[in-house]
Enzyme design. Structure first.
Site, PDB file in Angstrom:
ATOM      1  N   ASP A 137     -15.003  -5.064   1.688  1.00  0.00           N
ATOM      2  CA  ASP A 137     -14.794  -6.259   2.509  1.00  0.00           C
ATOM      3  C   ASP A 137     -15.221  -6.028   3.951  1.00  0.00           C
ATOM      4  O   ASP A 137     -15.212  -6.955   4.764  1.00  0.00           O
ATOM      5  CB  ASP A 137     -13.351  -6.760   2.437  1.00  0.00           C
ATOM      6  CG  ASP A 137     -12.329  -5.757   2.965  1.00  0.00           C
ATOM      7  OD1 ASP A 137     -12.707  -4.605   3.244  1.00  0.00           O
ATOM      8  OD2 ASP A 137     -11.141  -6.124   3.077  1.00  0.00           O
ATOM      9  N   ARG A 138     -15.615  -4.789   4.281  1.00  0.00           N
ATOM     10  CA  ARG A 138     -16.143  -4.481   5.609  1.00  0.00           C
ATOM     11  C   ARG A 138     -17.546  -3.896   5.477  1.00  0.00           C
ATOM     12  O   ARG A 138     -17.867  -3.213   4.512  1.00  0.00           O
ATOM     13  CB  ARG A 138     -15.263  -3.473   6.342  1.00  0.00           C
ATOM     14  CG  ARG A 138     -13.964  -4.038   6.833  1.00  0.00           C
ATOM     15  CD  ARG A 138     -13.266  -3.060   7.762  1.00  0.00           C
ATOM     16  NE  ARG A 138     -12.891  -1.830   7.086  1.00  0.00           N
ATOM     17  CZ  ARG A 138     -12.543  -0.712   7.702  1.00  0.00           C
ATOM     18  NH1 ARG A 138     -12.553  -0.654   9.016  1.00  0.00           N
ATOM     19  NH2 ARG A 138     -12.188   0.348   7.016  1.00  0.00           N
ATOM     20  N   ASP A 182     -13.334  -1.146  -0.672  1.00  0.00           N
ATOM     21  CA  ASP A 182     -13.261  -2.409  -1.400  1.00  0.00           C
ATOM     22  C   ASP A 182     -14.321  -3.394  -0.930  1.00  0.00           C
ATOM     23  O   ASP A 182     -14.309  -4.555  -1.328  1.00  0.00           O
ATOM     24  CB  ASP A 182     -11.870  -3.021  -1.318  1.00  0.00           C
ATOM     25  CG  ASP A 182     -11.451  -3.389   0.108  1.00  0.00           C
ATOM     26  OD1 ASP A 182     -12.008  -2.812   1.052  1.00  0.00           O
ATOM     27  OD2 ASP A 182     -10.552  -4.238   0.267  1.00  0.00           O
ATOM     28  N   HIS A 232     -14.530  -6.453  10.137  1.00  0.00           N
ATOM     29  CA  HIS A 232     -14.191  -7.608   9.295  1.00  0.00           C
ATOM     30  C   HIS A 232     -14.838  -8.855   9.891  1.00  0.00           C
ATOM     31  O   HIS A 232     -14.722  -9.112  11.092  1.00  0.00           O
ATOM     32  CB  HIS A 232     -12.682  -7.812   9.228  1.00  0.00           C
ATOM     33  CG  HIS A 232     -11.969  -6.827   8.360  1.00  0.00           C
ATOM     34  ND1 HIS A 232     -11.948  -6.919   6.982  1.00  0.00           N
ATOM     35  CD2 HIS A 232     -11.246  -5.720   8.669  1.00  0.00           C
ATOM     36  CE1 HIS A 232     -11.238  -5.924   6.486  1.00  0.00           C
ATOM     37  NE2 HIS A 232     -10.806  -5.178   7.482  1.00  0.00           N
ATOM     38  N   ARG A 239       0.843  -1.205   0.000  1.00  0.00           N
ATOM     39  CA  ARG A 239       0.000   0.000   0.000  1.00  0.00           C
ATOM     40  C   ARG A 239       0.874   1.249   0.000  1.00  0.00           C
ATOM     41  O   ARG A 239       1.876   1.309   0.709  1.00  0.00           O
ATOM     42  CB  ARG A 239      -0.901  -0.007   1.235  1.00  0.00           C
ATOM     43  CG  ARG A 239      -1.944   1.086   1.273  1.00  0.00           C
ATOM     44  CD  ARG A 239      -2.885   0.873   2.459  1.00  0.00           C
ATOM     45  NE  ARG A 239      -2.215   0.978   3.745  1.00  0.00           N
ATOM     46  CZ  ARG A 239      -1.888  -0.040   4.529  1.00  0.00           C
ATOM     47  NH1 ARG A 239      -2.145  -1.271   4.148  1.00  0.00           N
ATOM     48  NH2 ARG A 239      -1.284   0.155   5.690  1.00  0.00           N
ATOM     49  N   SER A 280      -8.345  -0.231  -0.378  1.00  0.00           N
ATOM     50  CA  SER A 280      -9.395  -0.394   0.614  1.00  0.00           C
ATOM     51  C   SER A 280     -10.042   0.946   0.977  1.00  0.00           C
ATOM     52  O   SER A 280     -10.545   1.659   0.121  1.00  0.00           O
ATOM     53  CB  SER A 280      -8.843  -1.115   1.842  1.00  0.00           C
ATOM     54  OG  SER A 280      -9.848  -1.399   2.773  1.00  0.00           O
ATOM     55  N   HIS A 281      -9.970   1.312   2.271  1.00  0.00           N
ATOM     56  CA  HIS A 281     -10.631   2.509   2.777  1.00  0.00           C
ATOM     57  C   HIS A 281      -9.731   3.735   2.736  1.00  0.00           C
ATOM     58  O   HIS A 281     -10.141   4.808   3.164  1.00  0.00           O
ATOM     59  CB  HIS A 281     -11.063   2.276   4.221  1.00  0.00           C
ATOM     60  CG  HIS A 281      -9.910   1.980   5.135  1.00  0.00           C
ATOM     61  ND1 HIS A 281      -9.332   0.732   5.204  1.00  0.00           N
ATOM     62  CD2 HIS A 281      -9.214   2.764   5.994  1.00  0.00           C
ATOM     63  CE1 HIS A 281      -8.335   0.763   6.071  1.00  0.00           C
ATOM     64  NE2 HIS A 281      -8.242   1.986   6.563  1.00  0.00           N
ATOM     65  N   LYS A 289      -3.584  -6.612  -2.421  1.00  0.00           N
ATOM     66  CA  LYS A 289      -3.816  -7.675  -1.458  1.00  0.00           C
ATOM     67  C   LYS A 289      -3.601  -9.000  -2.176  1.00  0.00           C
ATOM     68  O   LYS A 289      -4.126  -9.211  -3.270  1.00  0.00           O
ATOM     69  CB  LYS A 289      -5.235  -7.602  -0.886  1.00  0.00           C
ATOM     70  CG  LYS A 289      -5.504  -6.345  -0.066  1.00  0.00           C
ATOM     71  CD  LYS A 289      -6.911  -6.332   0.506  1.00  0.00           C
ATOM     72  CE  LYS A 289      -7.142  -5.102   1.376  1.00  0.00           C
ATOM     73  NZ  LYS A 289      -8.504  -5.087   1.978  1.00  0.00           N
ATOM     74  N   ASP A 332     -16.989  -0.230   3.090  1.00  0.00           N
ATOM     75  CA  ASP A 332     -15.769   0.527   2.832  1.00  0.00           C
ATOM     76  C   ASP A 332     -15.416   0.434   1.350  1.00  0.00           C
ATOM     77  O   ASP A 332     -16.158  -0.137   0.547  1.00  0.00           O
ATOM     78  CB  ASP A 332     -14.625   0.073   3.739  1.00  0.00           C
ATOM     79  CG  ASP A 332     -14.113  -1.325   3.433  1.00  0.00           C
ATOM     80  OD1 ASP A 332     -14.818  -2.085   2.730  1.00  0.00           O
ATOM     81  OD2 ASP A 332     -13.015  -1.672   3.899  1.00  0.00           O
TER      82      ASP A 332
END
Length: 392
Positions: A250-251, A248, A333, A16, A104-105, A114, A246
């Site tokens: 995933d949350r 991506d 998560h 990242r 992501s966020h 990832k 978020d």
């Protein structure tokens, strides 16, 4: 010694950095080459699946990473725009190592990668990412780049992903839910329409337009200031529930019918309660910062509660070791055995919606009733603690 440029972007669980200032196509290609070697798909021995989010820099990083894999003789299947859990699904469903281009966020100027092995098994710093960085360091010293020889094909995995989620979390018929979903201009704007299309749901979408500049608010529901618009819309429309994803996707965070934010610990407790109905005596994981009510609910409903350190690589490894059916983190998560041990904000949302559809009550009543049913059979059995890892 890892190249200083890679030291800036290689983190504990992913890659990242600001893009293209820190994470550029040159580094990304080298990481793709090293990934192919680390996962054993080089020299024509296998295939990687790659997805990406809606950030402006994502397409060029996908191309660079794919060129890296292909230049080592690996083949590539590109699933295009994807949430991170869609990439995990593709990795698990196809049994292929995978790479998700996303930050992501994080803010718009960032991007990242990832990585996972076949079957969505995570790659963290101590489980392959440091080796990838070391190999990429060597590759960056070359004066000439090898030509890509591996194949490249595209695959639409979204419809299969949606169908699979409905298989593992069916929503009972009979109650039409009013749902407000805030995608924050992130990847839930791509996945929610497909997942919700077959549901008896009155959906009010918010910020579903894919836009990596995040013009409305940061796609980070852990910062509750980003939930203000969702809270207002839930109250305005009289919705049963609000969902915030978020960047991506995933949350997932939940807002109840009054606009109040529901603690992720409460969601962990609810899903744990549901899991123990279908899988009596199962092991459930919760991380060290979840509410103390979570292990109480697990134990009182006949399950084994195992406390874990924070971090998705650690939790997935502990799920595999213990055979846990579910795990929850206070960061939003949620991990599922029947989803290749991977985390999915969408599956968590479906579980909450399914629980709500089974009642005539509200979200706030749902939390109270879940807790109440667990209190009469109170047990003093302790929560177990997972072994600590040296990973950060």
């Amino acid at each position: 010694m890892i190249d200083p440029r890679l030291q800036e972007v290689v983190k504990a669980y992913d890659v990242r950095g600001r893009s293209p200032e820190q994470l550029d196509p040159v580094l990304t290609r080298a990481l793709g080459e090293a990934f192919a070697v680390e996962t054993g798909i080089d020299q024509g021995r296998g295939t990687a699946v790659i997805g990406h989010d809606m950030r402006d820099t994502s397409p060029v990083l996908v191309e660079a990473f794919a060129d890296g894999v292909r230049s080592q003789g690996g083949d590539v299947i590109a699933i295009g725009l994807a949430s991170t859990d869609l990439l995990y699904f593709a990795s698990g469903d196809l049994d292929l190592p995978g790479a998700m281009i996303t930050a992501s966020h994080n803010p718009a100027e960032y991007n990242g990668i990832k990585l996972c092995r076949a079957g969505a098994k995570p790659i963290g710093y101590d489980t392959g990412l440091s080796a990838i960085a070391e190999h990429a360091t060597v590759l960056l010293q070359r004066s000439e780049l090898p030509e890509p020889t591996g194949t490249f094909e595209q695959l639409d995995a979204l419809s299969r992903y949606a169908a699979y989620l409905h298989e593992i979390v069916p929503i009972p018929a009979g109650r039409r839910l009013k749902v407000v979903a805030d995608a924050g201009n992130g990847m839930a704007g791509h996945t929610v329409p497909s997942v919700f299309a077959s549901l008896d749901v009155e959906l009010t979408p918010m910020y579903f337009e894919l836009d990596g500049t995040f013009p409305n608010h940061d796609a980070n529901p852990l910062d509750h200031s980003t939930l203000v618009d969702l809270q207002a819309k839930v109250r305005e429309t009289g919705a049963d529930i609000g969902l915030a994803f978020d960047g991506d996707a995933d949350r997932c965070f939940v807002v109840d019918e009054t606009g109040a934010v529901v603690s992720p610990s409460a969601i962990t407790g609810l899903i744990a309660h549901r899991a123990l109905i279908t899988t009596p005596g199962a092991t459930i994981l919760h991380n060290v910062i979840t509410s103390k009510a979570v292990p109480e609910i697990i134990v009182e409903n006949g399950g084994t509660a195992v406390r874990t350190p924070v971090g998705h690589s650690l939790i997935k490894a502990e799920m595999a070791r213990t055979g846990a059916v579910f795990g929850g983190e206070h960061s939003g998560h949620f991990y599922f055995k029947d989803f290749f041990l991977a985390d999915s904000g969408m599956i968590a949302a479906l579980h909450v919606m399914a629980a709500l559809a089974e009642t005539d009550g509200t979200v706030s009543q749902l939390w109270r009733s879940t807790s109440a049913t667990s209190r009469p059979a109170r047990s003093t059995a302790p929560s177990q603690t997972a072994p600590r890892s040296s990973s950060s």
